[in-house]
Design an enzyme around this catalytic site. Structure first.
Site, PDB file in Angstrom:
ATOM      1  N   LYS A  83      -9.213  -2.313   7.130  1.00 17.34           N
ATOM      2  CA  LYS A  83      -8.184  -2.171   6.093  1.00 17.34           C
ATOM      3  C   LYS A  83      -8.399  -3.264   5.045  1.00 17.34           C
ATOM      4  O   LYS A  83      -8.512  -4.448   5.370  1.00 17.34           O
ATOM      5  CB  LYS A  83      -6.802  -2.353   6.728  1.00 17.34           C
ATOM      6  CG  LYS A  83      -5.834  -1.255   6.407  1.00 17.34           C
ATOM      7  CD  LYS A  83      -4.582  -1.465   7.233  1.00 17.34           C
ATOM      8  CE  LYS A  83      -3.473  -0.561   6.773  1.00 17.34           C
ATOM      9  NZ  LYS A  83      -2.257  -0.812   7.540  1.00 17.34           N
TER      10      LYS A  83
HETATM   11  O1  G3P Z   1       0.946  -0.133   7.805  1.00 15.92           O
HETATM   12  C1  G3P Z   1       1.685  -0.514   6.691  1.00 15.92           C
HETATM   13  C2  G3P Z   1       3.067  -0.032   6.706  1.00 15.92           C
HETATM   14  O2  G3P Z   1       3.230   1.190   7.230  1.00 15.92           O
HETATM   15  C3  G3P Z   1       4.193  -0.877   6.334  1.00 15.92           C
HETATM   16  O3  G3P Z   1       5.454  -0.318   6.596  1.00 15.92           O
HETATM   17  O4  G3P Z   1       7.890  -0.375   6.912  1.00 15.92           O
HETATM   18  O5  G3P Z   1       6.614  -2.527   6.562  1.00 15.92           O
HETATM   19  O6  G3P Z   1       6.946  -0.929   4.693  1.00 15.92           O
HETATM   20  P1  G3P Z   1       6.784  -1.073   6.159  1.00 15.92           P
END
Ligand code: G3P
Length: 222
Positions: A83
């Site tokens: 990533k």
């Molecule tokens: O993998 C990255 C991601 O899905 C982040 O999610 O909920 O922290 O915005 P969030």
């Protein structure tokens, strides 16, 4: 649409994988930090549980740091996807890594132009963040819809991972706009199959069946 688990928790990954529902896993530095375990150990363990793509993120900011970390991470298992953040340095790194055959997932994508650039650089996956866009009053789903149209128009092989998924409805919306993948946190994953009417219906069936059995018994099995 493929389902990835957005977590670094090996127990959750094992649990849902045993149900045959996990096509891959995505992690990020926050999710790894939450586990409080060594990065390499966790990622290698996840790669033994899941045969699909497992995203593990670089933490360096410069092109040199990202490329060197990516080469190291990619050597840990054959199903690793590295990533890379959506920055100028990140895009340069994606180009080099893609030429070397290292799979990449460009993360923190919040606009069509970012997604298009990442695809042009050779990213295997791009990750638009639905929830975080919704948080600032934009539409994450609209972005996925536009990205899908544009990538299809030009025949890019890059797959869209709808990330920052916050609800079962996000999963449904992502599927409606042809997202290739939704990466789903474990707590949301567990909610995908539950419905109060399913529970109610099951209780009713169980009750009717028990009554029927009782009657049968009272009639001497006739
Ligand atoms: O993998 C990255 C991601 O899905 C982040 O999610 O909920 O922290 O915005 P969030």
């Amino acid at each position: 649409m493929k389902f990835f688990l957005d977590t670094a928790n090996a127990n959750d990954i094992r649990y849902y994988s045993e149900m045959g529902l996990v096509d891959g896993v995505t992690t990020n530095p926050s999710l790894i930090a939450r586990e409080g375990r060594d990065f390499k150990t966790v990622v290698k363990e996840i790669c033994t549980i899941v045969s699909g793509p497992v995203s593990a993120e670089v933490t360096g900011n410069t092109f040199e740091e990202m490329v060197s970390q990516a080469r190291e991470i990619a050597s840990w298992a054959s199903n690793i996807v590295v990533k890379i953040p959506m920055t100028t340095e990140g895009l340069k790194a994606v180009k080099v890594l893609s030429d070397e055959g290292i799979k990449t997932n460009v993360t923190l994508v919040f606009s069509v132009s970012q997604g298009l650039l990442a695809a042009k650089a050779g990213a295997n996956y791009i990750s638009p963040f639905l929830g975080r866009l919704d948080d600032v009053g934009s539409s994450g789903i609209e972005l996925v819809r536009d990205l899908h149209k544009i990538l299809t128009n030009y025949g890019f092989k890059t797959e869209i991972i709808s990330a920052s998924v916050r609800s079962a409805d996000h999963v449904k919306q992502a599927a409606l706009v042809n997202s290739d993948i939704a990466t789903i946190p474990a707590n949301i994953f567990g909610k995908l199959w539950s419905h109060p009417l399913t529970d109610k219906g099951l209780a009713l069936f169980a009750n009717d069946w028990a009554e029927f059995q009782k009657k049968q018994k009272n009639n001497g099995g006739k």
